[in-house]
Each structure stands twice: as structure tokens, then as C-alpha cells.
Scaffold this motif. Structure first.
Motif, PDB file in Angstrom:
ATOM      1  N   UNK A  53      46.247  36.402  38.324  1.00  0.00           N
ATOM      2  CA  UNK A  53      45.479  37.066  39.236  1.00  0.00           C
ATOM      3  C   UNK A  53      44.892  38.198  38.157  1.00  0.00           C
ATOM      4  N   UNK A  54      45.939  38.795  37.445  1.00  0.00           N
ATOM      5  CA  UNK A  54      45.273  39.860  36.877  1.00  0.00           C
ATOM      6  C   UNK A  54      44.080  39.387  35.562  1.00  0.00           C
ATOM      7  N   UNK A  55      44.258  38.252  35.130  1.00  0.00           N
ATOM      8  CA  UNK A  55      43.279  37.533  34.359  1.00  0.00           C
ATOM      9  C   UNK A  55      41.934  37.232  34.996  1.00  0.00           C
ATOM     10  N   UNK A  56      42.202  36.924  36.129  1.00  0.00           N
ATOM     11  CA  UNK A  56      40.950  36.447  36.965  1.00  0.00           C
ATOM     12  C   UNK A  56      40.262  37.737  37.572  1.00  0.00           C
ATOM     13  N   UNK A  57      40.580  38.826  37.739  1.00  0.00           N
ATOM     14  CA  UNK A  57      40.324  40.021  38.247  1.00  0.00           C
ATOM     15  C   UNK A  57      40.009  41.412  37.638  1.00  0.00           C
ATOM     16  N   UNK A  58      41.124  41.115  36.717  1.00  0.00           N
ATOM     17  CA  UNK A  58      41.053  42.517  35.602  1.00  0.00           C
ATOM     18  C   UNK A  58      41.714  43.640  36.568  1.00  0.00           C
ATOM     19  N   UNK A  59      42.420  43.455  37.518  1.00  0.00           N
ATOM     20  CA  UNK A  59      43.279  44.474  38.482  1.00  0.00           C
ATOM     21  C   UNK A  59      44.403  44.748  37.516  1.00  0.00           C
ATOM     22  N   UNK A  60      45.018  45.952  37.906  1.00  0.00           N
ATOM     23  CA  UNK A  60      46.506  46.509  37.675  1.00  0.00           C
ATOM     24  C   UNK A  60      47.496  45.676  37.924  1.00  0.00           C
ATOM     25  N   UNK A  61      48.552  45.796  37.415  1.00  0.00           N
ATOM     26  CA  UNK A  61      49.844  44.843  37.765  1.00  0.00           C
ATOM     27  C   UNK A  61      50.332  45.093  39.056  1.00  0.00           C
ATOM     28  N   UNK A  62      50.585  46.334  39.498  1.00  0.00           N
ATOM     29  CA  UNK A  62      51.072  46.521  40.734  1.00  0.00           C
ATOM     30  C   UNK A  62      50.173  46.128  41.571  1.00  0.00           C
ATOM     31  N   UNK A  63      48.874  46.432  41.508  1.00  0.00           N
ATOM     32  CA  UNK A  63      47.959  45.938  42.518  1.00  0.00           C
ATOM     33  C   UNK A  63      47.887  44.301  42.704  1.00  0.00           C
TER      34      UNK A  63
END
Length: 274
Positions: A10-20
Motif C-alpha cells: 500500500x505504501x508503494x502504491x500510494x506514497x502514504x506513511x506507514x501508520x496511515x
């Protein structure tokens, strides 16, 4: 797949933070697509197309006999396997099979399944048929394809040539350039009218939620929605995207110019890409 692995994806797909990402997956019960939407509504994910840019490991193969055009995507787990001679050979054989057998449901074709089952043990990885197409251009149309140098992205595009064209070879060159454009610019549809209503509704819902979270008044939100939809179309529809060579000129403008030069009308009929 573990929560940690899903968070990484999900982080790779969105660039969002780990906890998010972790919160999104928990809230959405590990549904990846819903988690992406959740993050976008929070304004924590990158632009709409980011989630589609990930290229699964595997290989594209395109075959043509001059009349029909076939394209397939064979998936695997690692780039190492995708580059082996045996895997490349299987991908090409599958594309040739699709070329020679138009009109089938390739996703459920038993011969395709058998070809993969026979060869997969050599790779030591899960090997899957991601999809296949067999297209024939209509009378008066030209068809072209483009395969990216990484052999993971490709496109087939049909261009209608209406009227007496001065140079059909130039028309074919234009078609190939547009096929390349759809890969480079990640085009989703030909024109804005082709965007499914469900996609528009999803985008509007995301925009509304983001605006509400930012504290914007309801009246202002309603006024901005049409512009948001237009922006989405401009970013994702082939004819509305800027050309690669001149970002001040849309593909529609480019086609109009080339139509005038060739003394005919050039019109994109359809395209498909991996």
C-alpha cells in the motif's frame, strides 16, 4: 499475505506513511482497493493514477500476422524469472496462440492453462496469465502497437483513417506514436465520454470528502466539482492529454493538425494497454 506485507504494498502504491497505511488496511479489513480510496479521501495518497502505475513482474508479448494483432501478459513473481529464455519463450508462444485463435475467452481457455501448467515447474514460481487480446482493425483503419523496453508495458491502438489519405505510412506512424503515448502517459480512456459513471462517482465522492475534511463550505464544494472532473479527464483521457513532445498541445489538437496535413480525418477508435 500478512499485514506487514500489505502495508508495504500500500505504501508503494500510494506514497502514504506507514501508520496511515496500517490504519487504512485495518479500517478496510485488508481490502487493498478500498484502503487506497480511504487514504485518498484523507488526502494522504498521491494522485489518482498512482495506484495503477505498479507493474507486476512478468512479460508482455505482441504478435501480428499483418491483419490481426494479439497481445498477452504473462505474470510471475520475480524479474529474474521474467528475463529467462524459457519464460520469454512461453510468453511468445501464448501470444502466438492468441493470434491464431481469435474470439475466445482467453482468461478461461483450457489450452492456455495447459501451456502454463506444463512450463511453470521450470520457473519455481507462481505463473499466471494476466490477460490477452486479439484485435482486427476495421476497414479503413490502421492498427499499431508499442512495447516498452522493459517488456512489462505495451499497447495496441486502432486509428480510423476517414477519406483519401495522402500518406498511409504516415498514418501508421501516427498510430504507433499514439500507442507509445498511451503507455508513457498511462491513458485510461480515449475520451471523457468513455469514462464509466462509476469511476466519475468514485472520484466525486473522494473530492467531496477531501473538501469537507479541509473545512470548505458546501456551496464552494459543489462549484468546484465540475472542474475536478474535467481535471481528471485531462489527466486520464488520451485525446485530452498533452502530447509528449509539446505539453501545450493536446492529442486532439495534434490529430486535427495531422488530419489537415494528410487530407483526411484521423480518429482514435480504441486502445488497450498493459
Amino acid at each position: 499475505m500478512s499485514l506487514a506485507e500489505n502495508i508495504k504494498i500500500l505504501r508503494e502504491k500510494t506514497g502514504a506513511g506507514l501508520m496511515d497505511c496500517k490504519k487504512a488496511l485495518v479500517e478496510c479489513k485488508d481490502d487493498m482497493e478500498q484502503a487506497i480510496v480511504f487514504l485518498r479521501k484523507k488526502g494522504l495518497a498521491d494522485m489518482a493514477k498512482r495506484s495503477d502505475r505498479e507493474t507486476k513482474e512478468g512479460r508482455v508479448s505482441v504478435k501480428t500476422d499483418g491483419k490481426n494483432y494479439a497481445m498477452i501478459y504473462l505474470g510471475c513473481e520475480t524479474d529474474f524469472v521474467a528475463k529467462t529464455d524459457a519464460f520469454i519463450k512461453l510468453a511468445d508462444e501464448l501470444a502466438q496462440y492468441v493470434l491464431e485463435h481469435p474470439g475466445l475467452d482467453y482468461s478461461a481457455d483450457e489450452n492456455i492453462k495447459a501451456m502454463i501448467v506444463e512450463q511453470a515447474p521450470k520457473f519455481g514460481e507462481n505463473t499466471t496469465f494476466k490477460g490477452g487480446y486479439n484485435w482486427t482493425p476495421a476497414e479503413g483503419s490502421v492498427m499499431a502497437y508499442y512495447v516498452h523496453s522493459d517488456n512489462k508495458k505495451a499497447s495496441i491502438l486502432e486509428l480510423a483513417v476517414i477519406g483519401d489519405c495522402k500518406d498511409m505510412e504516415k498514418a501508421k506512424e501516427i498510430a504507433r506514436g499514439l500507442a507509445m503515448h498511451t503507455v508513457g502517459m498511462q491513458s485510461g480512456w480515449v475520451d471523457a465520454k468513455d469514462i464509466p459513471q462509476a469511476v466519475i462517482d468514485r472520484e466525486l465522492d473522494i473530492y467531496k470528502t477531501q473538501a469537507i475534511n479541509e473545512g470548505k463550505p458546501a456551496a464552494a464544494i459543489e462549484k468546484m466539482l465540475p472542474g475536478k472532473v474535467k481535471k481528471f479527464a485531462k489527466e486520464n483521457c488520451l485525446l485530452e492529454q498533452p502530447t509528449i513532445k509539446d505539453n501545450k498541445k493536446t492529442v486532439a489538437d495534434y490529430l486535427a493538425e495531422e488530419s489537415k496535413n494528410l487530407g483526411c480525418e484521423l480518429k482514435v477508435v480504441r486502445f488497450v494497454r498493459f
